[in-house]
Design a protein around this motif. Structure first.
Motif, PDB file in Angstrom:
ATOM      1  N   TYR A 119       0.847  -1.186   0.000  1.00  0.00           N
ATOM      2  CA  TYR A 119       0.000   0.000   0.000  1.00  0.00           C
ATOM      3  C   TYR A 119       0.880   1.231   0.000  1.00  0.00           C
ATOM      4  O   TYR A 119       1.763   1.391   0.825  1.00  0.00           O
ATOM      5  CB  TYR A 119      -0.917  -0.020   1.225  1.00  0.00           C
ATOM      6  CG  TYR A 119      -1.717   1.231   1.419  1.00  0.00           C
ATOM      7  CD1 TYR A 119      -2.805   1.494   0.602  1.00  0.00           C
ATOM      8  CD2 TYR A 119      -1.385   2.138   2.396  1.00  0.00           C
ATOM      9  CE1 TYR A 119      -3.540   2.640   0.775  1.00  0.00           C
ATOM     10  CE2 TYR A 119      -2.112   3.288   2.580  1.00  0.00           C
ATOM     11  CZ  TYR A 119      -3.192   3.539   1.762  1.00  0.00           C
ATOM     12  OH  TYR A 119      -3.928   4.667   1.928  1.00  0.00           O
ATOM     13  N   THR A 162      -8.747  15.187  -8.635  1.00  0.00           N
ATOM     14  CA  THR A 162     -10.209  15.119  -8.532  1.00  0.00           C
ATOM     15  C   THR A 162     -10.848  16.130  -9.473  1.00  0.00           C
ATOM     16  O   THR A 162     -11.794  15.793 -10.202  1.00  0.00           O
ATOM     17  CB  THR A 162     -10.653  15.387  -7.079  1.00  0.00           C
ATOM     18  OG1 THR A 162     -10.094  14.379  -6.238  1.00  0.00           O
ATOM     19  CG2 THR A 162     -12.163  15.365  -6.934  1.00  0.00           C
ATOM     20  N   GLU A 183     -14.761   5.410 -12.254  1.00  0.00           N
ATOM     21  CA  GLU A 183     -14.073   4.467 -11.363  1.00  0.00           C
ATOM     22  C   GLU A 183     -12.786   5.083 -10.818  1.00  0.00           C
ATOM     23  O   GLU A 183     -12.478   4.928  -9.633  1.00  0.00           O
ATOM     24  CB  GLU A 183     -13.764   3.166 -12.101  1.00  0.00           C
ATOM     25  CG  GLU A 183     -14.961   2.297 -12.344  1.00  0.00           C
ATOM     26  CD  GLU A 183     -14.626   1.046 -13.147  1.00  0.00           C
ATOM     27  OE1 GLU A 183     -13.431   0.780 -13.436  1.00  0.00           O
ATOM     28  OE2 GLU A 183     -15.567   0.304 -13.472  1.00  0.00           O
ATOM     29  N   GLU A 195     -13.611   7.613  -8.108  1.00  0.00           N
ATOM     30  CA  GLU A 195     -13.947   6.950  -6.844  1.00  0.00           C
ATOM     31  C   GLU A 195     -12.684   6.440  -6.140  1.00  0.00           C
ATOM     32  O   GLU A 195     -12.567   6.540  -4.927  1.00  0.00           O
ATOM     33  CB  GLU A 195     -14.925   5.797  -7.081  1.00  0.00           C
ATOM     34  CG  GLU A 195     -16.338   6.257  -7.366  1.00  0.00           C
ATOM     35  CD  GLU A 195     -16.903   7.157  -6.285  1.00  0.00           C
ATOM     36  OE1 GLU A 195     -16.795   6.795  -5.086  1.00  0.00           O
ATOM     37  OE2 GLU A 195     -17.434   8.228  -6.623  1.00  0.00           O
ATOM     38  N   ALA A 196     -11.749   5.909  -6.916  1.00  0.00           N
ATOM     39  CA  ALA A 196     -10.504   5.412  -6.322  1.00  0.00           C
ATOM     40  C   ALA A 196      -9.697   6.554  -5.700  1.00  0.00           C
ATOM     41  O   ALA A 196      -9.118   6.396  -4.630  1.00  0.00           O
ATOM     42  CB  ALA A 196      -9.676   4.694  -7.392  1.00  0.00           C
ATOM     43  N   LYS A 198     -10.923   9.370  -4.554  1.00  0.00           N
ATOM     44  CA  LYS A 198     -11.645   9.880  -3.383  1.00  0.00           C
ATOM     45  C   LYS A 198     -11.479   8.962  -2.174  1.00  0.00           C
ATOM     46  O   LYS A 198     -11.588   9.422  -1.049  1.00  0.00           O
ATOM     47  CB  LYS A 198     -13.117  10.061  -3.700  1.00  0.00           C
ATOM     48  CG  LYS A 198     -13.380  11.272  -4.577  1.00  0.00           C
ATOM     49  CD  LYS A 198     -14.856  11.454  -4.814  1.00  0.00           C
ATOM     50  CE  LYS A 198     -15.142  12.722  -5.582  1.00  0.00           C
ATOM     51  NZ  LYS A 198     -16.584  12.905  -5.813  1.00  0.00           N
ATOM     52  N   ASN A 199     -11.248   7.682  -2.414  1.00  0.00           N
ATOM     53  CA  ASN A 199     -11.103   6.723  -1.309  1.00  0.00           C
ATOM     54  C   ASN A 199      -9.684   6.531  -1.003  1.00  0.00           C
ATOM     55  O   ASN A 199      -8.832   6.604  -0.533  1.00  0.00           O
ATOM     56  CB  ASN A 199     -11.734   5.379  -1.651  1.00  0.00           C
ATOM     57  CG  ASN A 199     -13.230   5.501  -1.842  1.00  0.00           C
ATOM     58  OD1 ASN A 199     -13.874   6.358  -1.266  1.00  0.00           O
ATOM     59  ND2 ASN A 199     -13.776   4.656  -2.667  1.00  0.00           N
TER      60      ASN A 199
END
Length: 75
Positions: free
Chosen positions: A1, A14, A68, A71-72, A74-75
């Motif tokens: 990670y 973003t 997609e 979203e990735a 933002k997370n």
């Protein structure tokens, strides 16, 4: 990670993805309007209609992928 925040400006990414989503949505609306226009369908060569359908399909796929990615990010 590996935390993306240290490598990428998340706000800028973003914003970029949201602009791309808006552009793709506009292109899909434009393409839909063209493909639903009886005058265009009656006058355009079949190759142009097929090309426009393909472009619309490509826009929809790019929109899905961009959403997609957003979203990735933002997370």
């Amino acid at each position: 990670y590996l935390p993306l925040g240290s490598l990428v400006d998340l706000k800028a990414e973003t914003d970029r993805l949201e602009k791309e989503i808006a552009r793709l949505e506009n292109e899909i609306r434009r393409s839909d309007a063209m493909l639903q226009n009886p005058s265009f369908l009656a006058k355009a060569p079949e190759s142009k209609i097929i090309a426009e359908k393909q472009k619309r399909s490509d826009y929809a796929e790019n929109l899905r992928l961009t959403q997609e990615r957003l979203e990735a990010v933002k997370n």
